[in-house]
Design a protein around this motif. Sequence first.
Motif, PDB file in Angstrom:
ATOM      1  N   LEU A  14     -89.324 -34.607 -90.153  1.00  0.00           N
ATOM      2  CA  LEU A  14     -87.993 -34.360 -90.708  1.00  0.00           C
ATOM      3  C   LEU A  14     -87.196 -35.655 -90.817  1.00  0.00           C
ATOM      4  CD1 LEU A  14     -87.011 -31.062 -88.839  1.00  0.00           C
ATOM      5  CD2 LEU A  14     -87.683 -31.298 -91.224  1.00  0.00           C
ATOM      6  N   ALA A  15     -87.324 -36.516 -89.812  1.00  0.00           N
ATOM      7  CA  ALA A  15     -86.598 -37.779 -89.849  1.00  0.00           C
ATOM      8  C   ALA A  15     -87.140 -38.711 -90.909  1.00  0.00           C
ATOM      9  CB  ALA A  15     -86.661 -38.459 -88.472  1.00  0.00           C
ATOM     10  N   ASP A  16     -88.461 -38.669 -91.118  1.00  0.00           N
ATOM     11  CA  ASP A  16     -89.082 -39.601 -92.067  1.00  0.00           C
ATOM     12  C   ASP A  16     -89.033 -39.094 -93.500  1.00  0.00           C
ATOM     13  OD1 ASP A  16     -90.638 -41.930 -92.779  1.00  0.00           O
ATOM     14  OD2 ASP A  16     -92.329 -40.580 -93.026  1.00  0.00           O
ATOM     15  N   GLN A  17     -89.273 -37.793 -93.717  1.00  0.00           N
ATOM     16  CA  GLN A  17     -89.409 -37.262 -95.066  1.00  0.00           C
ATOM     17  C   GLN A  17     -88.366 -36.212 -95.422  1.00  0.00           C
ATOM     18  OE1 GLN A  17     -93.431 -35.796 -95.456  1.00  0.00           O
ATOM     19  NE2 GLN A  17     -94.282 -37.498 -94.309  1.00  0.00           N
ATOM     20  N   GLY A  18     -87.598 -35.732 -94.452  1.00  0.00           N
ATOM     21  CA  GLY A  18     -86.635 -34.683 -94.720  1.00  0.00           C
ATOM     22  C   GLY A  18     -87.231 -33.292 -94.699  1.00  0.00           C
ATOM     23  N   THR A  19     -88.534 -33.182 -94.524  1.00  0.00           N
ATOM     24  CA  THR A  19     -89.220 -31.885 -94.459  1.00  0.00           C
ATOM     25  C   THR A  19     -90.496 -32.076 -93.661  1.00  0.00           C
ATOM     26  OG1 THR A  19     -90.076 -30.034 -95.778  1.00  0.00           O
ATOM     27  CG2 THR A  19     -90.549 -32.261 -96.564  1.00  0.00           C
ATOM     28  N   SER A  20     -91.165 -30.960 -93.324  1.00  0.00           N
ATOM     29  CA  SER A  20     -92.383 -31.052 -92.535  1.00  0.00           C
ATOM     30  C   SER A  20     -93.363 -29.967 -92.947  1.00  0.00           C
ATOM     31  CB  SER A  20     -92.066 -30.913 -91.034  1.00  0.00           C
ATOM     32  OG  SER A  20     -93.264 -30.932 -90.265  1.00  0.00           O
ATOM     33  N   ASP A  21     -94.603 -30.374 -93.207  1.00  0.00           N
ATOM     34  CA  ASP A  21     -95.691 -29.443 -93.494  1.00  0.00           C
ATOM     35  C   ASP A  21     -96.697 -29.412 -92.341  1.00  0.00           C
ATOM     36  OD1 ASP A  21     -94.883 -28.731 -96.172  1.00  0.00           O
ATOM     37  OD2 ASP A  21     -95.455 -30.768 -96.747  1.00  0.00           O
ATOM     38  N   ARG A  22     -96.296 -29.939 -91.189  1.00  0.00           N
ATOM     39  CA  ARG A  22     -97.255 -30.109 -90.096  1.00  0.00           C
ATOM     40  C   ARG A  22     -97.762 -28.766 -89.572  1.00  0.00           C
ATOM     41  NH1 ARG A  22     -98.463 -34.649 -87.225  1.00  0.00           N
ATOM     42  NH2 ARG A  22     -96.797 -35.702 -88.370  1.00  0.00           N
ATOM     43  N   LEU A  23     -96.864 -27.786 -89.397  1.00  0.00           N
ATOM     44  CA  LEU A  23     -97.301 -26.497 -88.876  1.00  0.00           C
ATOM     45  C   LEU A  23     -98.202 -25.789 -89.873  1.00  0.00           C
ATOM     46  CD1 LEU A  23     -97.263 -24.339 -86.725  1.00  0.00           C
ATOM     47  CD2 LEU A  23     -95.085 -23.509 -87.650  1.00  0.00           C
ATOM     48  N   GLN A  24     -97.842 -25.858 -91.168  1.00  0.00           N
ATOM     49  CA  GLN A  24     -98.691 -25.252 -92.188  1.00  0.00           C
ATOM     50  C   GLN A  24    -100.062 -25.918 -92.207  1.00  0.00           C
ATOM     51  OE1 GLN A  24     -97.874 -22.569 -94.611  1.00  0.00           O
ATOM     52  NE2 GLN A  24    -100.104 -22.724 -94.459  1.00  0.00           N
ATOM     53  N   ALA A  25    -100.081 -27.238 -92.020  1.00  0.00           N
ATOM     54  CA  ALA A  25    -101.364 -27.948 -92.003  1.00  0.00           C
ATOM     55  C   ALA A  25    -102.215 -27.521 -90.814  1.00  0.00           C
ATOM     56  CB  ALA A  25    -101.116 -29.461 -91.969  1.00  0.00           C
ATOM     57  N   ARG A  26    -101.573 -27.288 -89.656  1.00  0.00           N
ATOM     58  CA  ARG A  26    -102.332 -26.838 -88.493  1.00  0.00           C
ATOM     59  C   ARG A  26    -102.938 -25.452 -88.749  1.00  0.00           C
ATOM     60  NH1 ARG A  26    -100.586 -29.165 -83.554  1.00  0.00           N
ATOM     61  NH2 ARG A  26    -101.935 -27.647 -82.503  1.00  0.00           N
ATOM     62  N   ILE A  27    -102.149 -24.568 -89.354  1.00  0.00           N
ATOM     63  CA  ILE A  27    -102.648 -23.227 -89.647  1.00  0.00           C
ATOM     64  C   ILE A  27    -103.775 -23.286 -90.676  1.00  0.00           C
ATOM     65  CG2 ILE A  27    -102.014 -21.014 -90.695  1.00  0.00           C
ATOM     66  CD1 ILE A  27     -99.249 -21.373 -89.386  1.00  0.00           C
ATOM     67  N   ASP A  28    -103.593 -24.105 -91.718  1.00  0.00           N
ATOM     68  CA  ASP A  28    -104.643 -24.239 -92.721  1.00  0.00           C
ATOM     69  C   ASP A  28    -105.929 -24.789 -92.103  1.00  0.00           C
ATOM     70  OD1 ASP A  28    -103.008 -23.248 -94.672  1.00  0.00           O
ATOM     71  OD2 ASP A  28    -102.485 -25.187 -95.538  1.00  0.00           O
ATOM     72  N   ALA A  29    -105.782 -25.694 -91.133  1.00  0.00           N
ATOM     73  CA  ALA A  29    -106.972 -26.251 -90.487  1.00  0.00           C
ATOM     74  C   ALA A  29    -107.747 -25.162 -89.748  1.00  0.00           C
ATOM     75  CB  ALA A  29    -106.573 -27.371 -89.521  1.00  0.00           C
ATOM     76  N   VAL A  30    -107.021 -24.219 -89.106  1.00  0.00           N
ATOM     77  CA  VAL A  30    -107.693 -23.121 -88.421  1.00  0.00           C
ATOM     78  C   VAL A  30    -108.388 -22.223 -89.435  1.00  0.00           C
ATOM     79  CG1 VAL A  30    -107.347 -21.068 -86.992  1.00  0.00           C
ATOM     80  CG2 VAL A  30    -106.132 -23.189 -86.459  1.00  0.00           C
ATOM     81  N   LEU A  31    -107.684 -21.892 -90.527  1.00  0.00           N
ATOM     82  CA  LEU A  31    -108.300 -21.060 -91.555  1.00  0.00           C
ATOM     83  C   LEU A  31    -109.518 -21.756 -92.153  1.00  0.00           C
ATOM     84  CD1 LEU A  31    -105.120 -19.728 -93.427  1.00  0.00           C
ATOM     85  CD2 LEU A  31    -106.462 -18.600 -91.645  1.00  0.00           C
ATOM     86  N   SER A  32    -109.424 -23.069 -92.327  1.00  0.00           N
ATOM     87  CA  SER A  32    -110.558 -23.813 -92.863  1.00  0.00           C
ATOM     88  C   SER A  32    -111.744 -23.756 -91.920  1.00  0.00           C
ATOM     89  CB  SER A  32    -110.153 -25.272 -93.122  1.00  0.00           C
ATOM     90  OG  SER A  32    -111.249 -26.031 -93.568  1.00  0.00           O
ATOM     91  N   SER A  33    -111.474 -23.883 -90.623  1.00  0.00           N
ATOM     92  CA  SER A  33    -112.560 -23.796 -89.649  1.00  0.00           C
ATOM     93  C   SER A  33    -113.191 -22.411 -89.656  1.00  0.00           C
ATOM     94  CB  SER A  33    -112.023 -24.123 -88.253  1.00  0.00           C
ATOM     95  OG  SER A  33    -113.048 -24.031 -87.288  1.00  0.00           O
ATOM     96  N   MET A  34    -112.345 -21.362 -89.748  1.00  0.00           N
ATOM     97  CA  MET A  34    -112.884 -20.004 -89.834  1.00  0.00           C
ATOM     98  C   MET A  34    -113.746 -19.846 -91.083  1.00  0.00           C
ATOM     99  SD  MET A  34    -109.406 -17.984 -88.755  1.00  0.00           S
ATOM    100  CE  MET A  34    -110.061 -16.392 -89.240  1.00  0.00           C
ATOM    101  N   ALA A  35    -113.291 -20.422 -92.208  1.00  0.00           N
ATOM    102  CA  ALA A  35    -114.061 -20.316 -93.443  1.00  0.00           C
ATOM    103  C   ALA A  35    -115.386 -21.051 -93.334  1.00  0.00           C
ATOM    104  CB  ALA A  35    -113.242 -20.871 -94.608  1.00  0.00           C
ATOM    105  N   CYS A  36    -115.355 -22.200 -92.659  1.00  0.00           N
ATOM    106  CA  CYS A  36    -116.592 -22.975 -92.503  1.00  0.00           C
ATOM    107  C   CYS A  36    -117.626 -22.185 -91.708  1.00  0.00           C
ATOM    108  CB  CYS A  36    -116.282 -24.302 -91.813  1.00  0.00           C
ATOM    109  SG  CYS A  36    -117.708 -25.393 -91.634  1.00  0.00           S
ATOM    110  N   HIS A  37    -117.185 -21.534 -90.622  1.00  0.00           N
ATOM    111  CA  HIS A  37    -118.121 -20.762 -89.800  1.00  0.00           C
ATOM    112  C   HIS A  37    -118.534 -19.467 -90.484  1.00  0.00           C
ATOM    113  CE1 HIS A  37    -118.117 -23.203 -86.171  1.00  0.00           C
ATOM    114  NE2 HIS A  37    -116.826 -23.396 -86.353  1.00  0.00           N
ATOM    115  N   GLY A  38    -117.688 -18.959 -91.377  1.00  0.00           N
ATOM    116  CA  GLY A  38    -117.973 -17.685 -92.000  1.00  0.00           C
ATOM    117  C   GLY A  38    -118.606 -17.773 -93.360  1.00  0.00           C
ATOM    118  N   SER A  39    -119.041 -18.952 -93.766  1.00  0.00           N
ATOM    119  CA  SER A  39    -119.609 -19.110 -95.103  1.00  0.00           C
ATOM    120  C   SER A  39    -121.129 -19.196 -95.034  1.00  0.00           C
ATOM    121  CB  SER A  39    -119.050 -20.375 -95.768  1.00  0.00           C
ATOM    122  OG  SER A  39    -119.345 -21.513 -94.998  1.00  0.00           O
TER     123      SER A  39
END
Length: 619
Positions: A545-570
């Motif tokens: 927030l201080a550097d960019q005025g916004t943050s996608d960090r939490l969304q990126a963490r969630i996407d990383a979990v979904l990506s890991s689930m997709a990797c194991h489930g493919s």
Amino acid sequence: MDTPPPQMRPVIRQLDEATANRIAAGEVVERPASAVKELVENALDAGATRIQIAIEEGGKRLIRVTDDGCGMTPEDLPQALSRHATSKIDGTDLLAITSFGFRGEALPSLGAVGRLTITSRAAGAEGAVVAVTGGRLTPPRPAAANPGTVVELRDLFFATPARLKFLRTERAETQAVAEVVRRLAMVEPYVGFSLSADGREIFRADAEQGELFGALTTRVTRLMGVEFIDNALPMDAERDGIALSGFAALPTYSRGAAVAQHLYVNGRPVRDKMLTGALRAGYMDVLAPGRHPAAVLYLDCDPQLVDVNVHPAKAEVRFRDPQTARGLLVGALRHAMAGAGHRAASTGGTATLAALQVEPQPAAGAAPQRHPPAWQSDRPSGAAIRAGLDMQMPAPNFSGPSLAAPGFAETPSARFEPVLDDAPASPDAPLGAARAQIHENYIIAQTADGLVIVDQHAAHERLVYERLKAQAQDSGIPAQALLIPEIVELSPAEADRLLAIAGDLAALGLVIEPFGPGAIALREVPAMLARLDGRALIRDILDDLADQGTSDRLQARIDAVLSSMACHGSVRSGRRMSAEEMNALLREMERTPRSGQCNHGRPTWVKLPLSDIERLFGR
């Protein structure tokens, strides 16, 4: 014992004009490229249609800019070298700026640190020349001149020799000058540019013809290359008075550094942290680690909606509503990539064909050279892949932990269940018809004009990932309440900044509440993020927030979990697939957005044109 003398009070003095000019010049002219930028922008503001730039020794010895613009009269020349004198604005409205320059600092700053000579002639007036050396101005003299202006700057920073020590090599300074000219040429297609260094022409862009977008496309093609245009998505979007146009490259056409990112606001080249952050966010889950997107993007809006008077170099801007501009850029990029579907960069097929070429035998004792594509340079060896496959194959009585995340309907399964189409597989389909599977991982499909090679694991991984993301978006991110809320101590300003986006965080499963002055209580966390360090996550979000005025960090963490689930489930590498399964996978790829690259940014398929295959065999 003697008492110490009273401390002398410092005396406030008025600096002389020459010293003030040299100090101010440090903000405007950092290096030769800065001087070239200011002079070329002045030429563009003067209506020039042809601009010639010549430099010597990287611009340290000579910078000469010649244009065919409106020129100046003998009376204008001394005034142009006065600080804060400009013809671009009248000072009544600093937000109604439609020109490159407006501060009136460039020419006096250059004259303060170098030997500056200006020769100019306006229509219907006599030519004149004026010189300024180290801030000392000479009266204008008559001179023979063509219509337009010639600005010659010699011995840059001779008046401030300490600045010379901070310049880079001649080669690096020349490259910086070329990049400045290239960026300006990319937004002015009707102007011809040429740049010569030490008598050798190193850049040329002739004026384009036709309507604006066609001229811009032609200019971008010439400067970025046909390969970029062939692998770029056209952008055209608008939101709340801000329009976005230009080109954004496919994720699989990426670069090793952010050297192919060109952003413009109302025709002005900018290097703005908010805009570059939005560009990264638009490619958030489709780029390989360490790769950077390539893009040429133009944002246009009413000058009242953006402040360009943020820094003397005018490289940064400030939008009245930055979230609108960021949302437009991120949304348009994601929409364009989703619309591209299964499309991948054509460079993958080119690299594959190059790998199939018969290479010359190396000299005796020399090791063979191999240069894999950047997205393949970190692939494990064959032995490592086989060892990994052995570990991936579960025993018949395997009863490991479930991969299902709370709130999801089912656990991703490595068993591929095809959804068969009524129509038979046809080579006329975009990804063709499956003909074979080799090495239990690569699907060979025949198309109408060649063949396609598909990485079955990477392709199915993206398909499962997109399904999981859609499911999470439809049903929301499930949250899990903490038995004991975690209290995070912050400064009052940080707590207010974080609470301002509490609603956005709650939509992602992170629920926070105020807990007295300068503290927040973390009450719920996303259920799928096991062993979450809430305090560290809060700190990381505040840094964003201080550097960019916004943050996608939490969304990126969630996407990383979904990506890991997709990797194991493919579908795993090493699994044999039937013809029906392979064709169903191809058809689903054609329907799924962003299926041209896997979750890690690598391509899922490459196409080899039949004509190139025949050329391999000399046909």
